[in-house]
Design a protein around this motif. Structure first.
Motif, PDB file in Angstrom:
ATOM      1  N   THR A  16       0.949  -0.763  -7.185  1.00  0.00           N
ATOM      2  CA  THR A  16       0.001  -0.876  -8.302  1.00  0.00           C
ATOM      3  C   THR A  16      -1.385  -0.388  -7.897  1.00  0.00           C
ATOM      4  OG1 THR A  16       1.292  -2.657  -9.289  1.00  0.00           O
ATOM      5  CG2 THR A  16      -1.017  -2.511  -9.952  1.00  0.00           C
ATOM      6  N   ASP A  17      -1.812  -0.675  -6.657  1.00  0.00           N
ATOM      7  CA  ASP A  17      -3.134  -0.210  -6.225  1.00  0.00           C
ATOM      8  C   ASP A  17      -3.189   1.315  -6.179  1.00  0.00           C
ATOM      9  OD1 ASP A  17      -5.779  -0.361  -5.325  1.00  0.00           O
ATOM     10  OD2 ASP A  17      -5.195  -0.546  -3.212  1.00  0.00           O
ATOM     11  N   SER A  18      -2.128   1.937  -5.659  1.00  0.00           N
ATOM     12  CA  SER A  18      -2.149   3.398  -5.529  1.00  0.00           C
ATOM     13  C   SER A  18      -2.297   4.091  -6.879  1.00  0.00           C
ATOM     14  CB  SER A  18      -0.881   3.894  -4.827  1.00  0.00           C
ATOM     15  OG  SER A  18      -1.188   4.254  -3.505  1.00  0.00           O
ATOM     16  N   VAL A  75      -6.670   8.175  -2.391  1.00  0.00           N
ATOM     17  CA  VAL A  75      -7.008   6.761  -2.535  1.00  0.00           C
ATOM     18  C   VAL A  75      -5.871   5.928  -1.957  1.00  0.00           C
ATOM     19  CG1 VAL A  75      -8.539   6.991  -4.564  1.00  0.00           C
ATOM     20  CG2 VAL A  75      -6.084   6.711  -4.913  1.00  0.00           C
ATOM     21  N   ASP A  76      -6.243   4.793  -1.367  1.00  0.00           N
ATOM     22  CA  ASP A  76      -5.279   3.798  -0.892  1.00  0.00           C
ATOM     23  C   ASP A  76      -4.393   4.286   0.257  1.00  0.00           C
ATOM     24  OD1 ASP A  76      -4.364   1.155  -1.055  1.00  0.00           O
ATOM     25  OD2 ASP A  76      -2.618   1.748  -2.239  1.00  0.00           O
ATOM     26  N   HIS A  77      -4.750   5.355   0.924  1.00  0.00           N
ATOM     27  CA  HIS A  77      -4.035   5.804   2.132  1.00  0.00           C
ATOM     28  C   HIS A  77      -4.865   6.881   2.810  1.00  0.00           C
ATOM     29  CE1 HIS A  77      -3.136   9.134  -0.513  1.00  0.00           C
ATOM     30  NE2 HIS A  77      -2.425   9.758   0.392  1.00  0.00           N
ATOM     31  N   ASP A  97     -10.388   4.104   0.727  1.00  0.00           N
ATOM     32  CA  ASP A  97      -9.215   3.407   1.266  1.00  0.00           C
ATOM     33  C   ASP A  97      -9.605   2.079   1.898  1.00  0.00           C
ATOM     34  OD1 ASP A  97      -6.574   2.992   1.978  1.00  0.00           O
ATOM     35  OD2 ASP A  97      -6.661   4.290   3.740  1.00  0.00           O
ATOM     36  N   HIS A  98      -8.572   1.275   2.176  1.00  0.00           N
ATOM     37  CA  HIS A  98      -8.794  -0.001   2.876  1.00  0.00           C
ATOM     38  C   HIS A  98      -7.762  -0.191   3.983  1.00  0.00           C
ATOM     39  CE1 HIS A  98      -5.687  -2.605   0.587  1.00  0.00           C
ATOM     40  NE2 HIS A  98      -5.476  -1.366   0.232  1.00  0.00           N
ATOM     41  N   HIS A  99      -7.280   0.939   4.545  1.00  0.00           N
ATOM     42  CA  HIS A  99      -6.303   0.875   5.641  1.00  0.00           C
ATOM     43  C   HIS A  99      -6.923   1.401   6.937  1.00  0.00           C
ATOM     44  CE1 HIS A  99      -3.668   0.895   2.048  1.00  0.00           C
ATOM     45  NE2 HIS A  99      -2.932   0.082   2.789  1.00  0.00           N
ATOM     46  N   SER A 149      -2.289  -7.620  -7.292  1.00  0.00           N
ATOM     47  CA  SER A 149      -1.063  -7.146  -6.650  1.00  0.00           C
ATOM     48  C   SER A 149      -1.217  -7.064  -5.131  1.00  0.00           C
ATOM     49  CB  SER A 149      -0.712  -5.766  -7.214  1.00  0.00           C
ATOM     50  OG  SER A 149       0.275  -5.141  -6.429  1.00  0.00           O
ATOM     51  N   ASP A 150      -2.242  -6.354  -4.665  1.00  0.00           N
ATOM     52  CA  ASP A 150      -2.418  -6.167  -3.216  1.00  0.00           C
ATOM     53  C   ASP A 150      -2.659  -7.489  -2.482  1.00  0.00           C
ATOM     54  OD1 ASP A 150      -1.972  -3.475  -3.049  1.00  0.00           O
ATOM     55  OD2 ASP A 150      -3.911  -2.971  -2.160  1.00  0.00           O
ATOM     56  N   THR A 151      -3.382  -8.405  -3.130  1.00  0.00           N
ATOM     57  CA  THR A 151      -3.681  -9.675  -2.454  1.00  0.00           C
ATOM     58  C   THR A 151      -2.660 -10.756  -2.803  1.00  0.00           C
ATOM     59  OG1 THR A 151      -5.061 -10.575  -4.242  1.00  0.00           O
ATOM     60  CG2 THR A 151      -6.181  -9.198  -2.595  1.00  0.00           C
TER      61      THR A 151
HETATM   62 MN   LIG Z   1      -3.896  -0.933  -1.473  1.00  0.00          MN
END
Ligand SMILES: [Mn+2]
Length: 309
Positions: A16-18, A75-77, A97-99, A149-151
């Motif tokens: 969902t985040d992606s 985004v997200d990766h 991103d947050h990775h 979703s992510d959390t």
């Molecule tokens: Mn994410």
């Protein structure tokens, strides 16, 4: 998609985040006059579909590969193994991103915004507010959905105070009750009704390298893990087939119990002793039970990386 357009896109096997962070960030760029459009690497999962329908948003365009020189915002990766096919020869203009940093290199300088928060959409929502960009109700709803979703409704150890504060503010803007909507959305996505063992084994699949071991790790979050464990033999067969098809040695599937905050980690391929070492527990019947474990990024990848040293 026209050639001069910047594609904003999340990782393969999109969660969902992606998808929502791609839609949200594309809206943010468009509001600033940038010719940007969201893409997605594969069809949305059931949870994401629920969010898109709830807020009346059409899924992004399906983009399974990109031509050379295509301008991309990731985004997200930020790892090549997780990115849309063709990314190596594309032009990455931004990363949000947050990775962890996953070793890509670029030809030109770029805008990078990475923060150790629970969700990319948390970062994007705050960019809207910080820069006084008007956010629509539907974008607020999508960004909220991604955070929930992510959390996993703020239960994941990756969740920060900033994620909670951002979600509360977004829930107000999207006019939904945070807890009630979050439970409904997670329920819509949690469950393997109508899924084949192959689809379960492919859920949220990401590629990693632990030392010399090439691995894939999938994650399915459910309300009732037993319905997944009931088809364990079929899942292990699908995971082994994945190893062959993707040229990796090890396949892990996190069957995460949302309510009990634990994970049954299914293990196919080799080396199984690396998994046993990482979690200081034997792999029994191709499974390790991990109470308190919900996050691949924080609780699976670091011990596996450490064990491979
Ligand atoms: Mn994410």
């Amino acid at each position: 998609m026209s050639a001069d357009k910047i594609i904003v896109i999340g990782h393969k096997s999109p969660d969902t985040d992606s998808i929502c962070s791609a839609l949200g960030y594309a809206a943010y760029k468009q509001a600033q006059g940038v010719n940007a459009e969201a893409g997605m690497t594969a069809e949305p999962n059931k949870e994401t579909m629920f969010a898109l329908e709830k807020f009346g948003v059409v899924a992004p365009e399906l983009v399974t590969s990109v031509p050379a020189k295509q301008k991309l915002i990731l985004v997200d990766h930020n790892e090549e193994g997780q990115a849309v096919d063709g990314m190596r020869d594309a032009e990455i203009v931004e990363i949000i991103d947050h990775h962890r940093l996953g070793g890509i290199s670029t030809a030109s300088p770029l805008f990078v915004h990475i923060e150790p928060v629970g969700c990319t959409s948390t970062i994007i929502a705050n960019m809207f507010w910080k820069n006084d960009v008007k956010m629509s109700t539907s974008v607020a709803g999508l960004l909220l959905s991604a955070i929930l979703s992510d959390t996993v409704l703020f239960k994941s150890p990756t969740c920060t105070q900033q994620d909670k504060d951002t979600a509360a503010k977004l829930a107000e803007e999207a006019c939904v009750d945070l807890k009630e909507y979050g439970m409904a959305m997670l329920k819509a996505g949690a469950g393997i009704d109508g899924m084949t063992p192959e689809q379960v084994a492919d859920t949220d699949l990401k590629a990693f390298e632990f030392g010399t071991v090439k691995a894939i790790i999938s994650q399915i979050s459910v309300m009732d893990p037993q319905e997944v464990l009931d088809i364990k033999a079929d899942l292990l067969a699908a995971m082994k087939a994945n190893c062959q098809a993707k040229g990796v040695e090890l396949a892990l599937l996190m069957v995460t119990d949302i309510m009990n905050e634990s994970t049954h980690l299914l293990v196919a391929g080799e080396p199984q002793d690396l998994v046993a070492k990482a979690f200081a527990k034997p792999v029994e019947d191709s499974c390790v039970y991990l109470p308190g474990v919900m996050s691949r990024k924080k609780q699976i990848v670091p011990p596996m990386t450490e064990a491979a040293k």
